[in-house]
Scaffold this motif. Sequence first.
Motif: not given
Length: 303
Positions: A28-29, A58
């Motif tokens: 995700i990041y 997220h």
Amino acid sequence: MTRKPQDTAPRNGGIGIEWPTMAIATLIYGGWLALTWWHAALPTPVIVVAGGWLVAWHGSLQHETIHGHPTRWRVVNAAIGAVPLSLWLPYGLYRDSHVAHHRSPHITDPLDDPESRYVASSRGVRHVAARVQATLLGRLLFGPFLAVLALVADEGRRLARQPGRVARDWLPHLALVMPIVAWLEWTGFGTLRYLLLVVYPGLSLTLLRSFAEHRANLPGPSRAATVERAGPLGLLYLNNHLHTAHHDRPDLAWYRLPAHQRRHHARLSAQAGRAHRSYGEIVRRFALAPHDALVHPGRQDRR
């Protein structure tokens, strides 16, 4: 959102780190950084689909951290989940609201469950907003905007009563929002463009999940429904489509829920009532038709 219950989710027993969830957090990041860095080379539809997916994903990750994952340490879990990729909702508010939702003895009652989609009266602004979102199409198109308006209204009232608590929730959130906004401006993505192309579709995807996951007339104490086959959306929602199983064992990590659903299928199916076969079925049934009554059945005689 004035209740402040403590999160009582187990700290993962003897497991130090849940690596599947850590892998999701990394994707995700890392994906978010890549998308915002290389946005100029990407067509707008790709940005909308990929960005919306990442923001909704997220939100699913935040949900996991609230329930005590992926580590046994609360502060580490909060650090993983608190980064405000959606910009608009403080992690602390989401955490407290969701814990109160699970602890409510009357889930779906709007006067006791902060995540209820029902309203207590057939009059007023809340009823109008609920009517706009009664169908799935209305919820996806207008739900994100109305959710932000509702937050502003609720926090405005809370500010008058509890300014200290509002500051405690919002100051850390704004401190985390600032570097994200700075990054968006520095990369040339732009904050307004990000809100329209990434945050709005991401919240719509989240609202698709929550549209039919509770209903007041379901037999189980959690009033939770189940979507039997979610396809890729199962990964997006981290198996929260198995919502009856999640309420049955909210301490279980997302990747353990399918096995729990299989082991206790008969009991959980009895609690869920009629399960939805897929999100495709939900779209076909409710795109232009209301999912349920707007006023909670326990409040209809008080209108």
